[in-house]
Design an enzyme around this catalytic site. Structure first.
Site: not given
Ligand code: DX5
Ligand code: ZN
Length: 216
Positions: A6, A31, A33, A35, A64, A66, A135, A143, A173
């Protein structure tokens, strides 16, 4: 097991170099993300950024979303070079309409579900999906701690995918690390997203190799 770093946890000041670095380290999928500060309480980047990064690697871009209105923006992400577009069943967009839009662009569609959402929600669409994203943390931030209870959803979906004779992939994820990836592998996951576990490690290749080895 396919490993999808990610990029949320990368050094954004050298975003392109970070993609190249994890590509060379053996990442299977990138990946990304997205947002919107509305669907989740955090903001990242949009289609123009992804478009500029597309030429950094030949590995698939797993986008992804969000965001509250994926239907409004899915076309932009397809044009930007996304290979897989995941959007949330909990978003405000009509699921069927949004899937149709992604399908029409020849991009692989995926549905994502938050920890509080039943996997039954994706069943009416399962035959059309390239992937289901389960998820294993509340979306929004890297983190966080892995939620092992979510593996019941993976087992449930795995069974239904097999019963229908489909080849739909299951991705998890959130919180995937050395101490959690075997749990995901045993439940029947195909793709593990890993942010902190890859970008927080001193050596990305060692981290990816180790994660993969823990699944065998
Ligand atoms: C969270 C994201 C993830 C995130 C995962 O909303 O969708 O992809 O970056 O990060 P780690 O692997 O650190 O949990
Ligand atoms: Zn993600």
């Amino acid at each position: 097991m396919l490993i999808a770093p990610s990029l949320l946890s990368c050094d954004f000041s050298v975003f392109r170099d970070e993609i190249i670095r994890v590509d060379q380290a053996g990442a299977d999928i990138m990946h990304l993300d997205v947002m919107d500060g509305h669907f989740v309480p955090n903001l990242t980047f949009g289609a123009p950024v992804i478009k500029k990064l597309r030429s950094a690697t030949e590995k698939p871009f797993d986008v992804h979303l969000m965001i509250s209105e994926p239907h409004r923006y899915a076309g932009d992400f397809a044009d930007a070079g996304a290979d897989i577009i995941s959007f949330h069943t909990e978003s405000d967009s009509d699921i069927d309409e949004t899937l149709k839009l992604i399908e029409a662009r020849g991009v692989k569609p995926a549905l994502a579900i938050k920890p509080g959402t039943s996997p039954a929600v994706v069943l009416p669409y399962l035959d059309r999906l390239y992937m289901v994203l389960v998820m294993t943390v509340e979306p929004g931030f890297g983190g966080q701690s892995f939620m092992p209870d979510m593996m019941d959803k993976v087992t449930y979906l795995r069974k239904e995918i097999a019963r229908r004779g489909l080849d739909t992939l299951i991705e998890v994820d959130g919180g995937i690390a050395k101490d959690t990836i075997a749990t995901a592998a045993n439940a029947g996951v195909d793709i593990c997203v890993a942010g902190t576990a890859v970008f927080g490690a001193p050596d990305a290749k060692e981290a990816i190799d180790e994660l993969r080895a823990l699944c065998e």
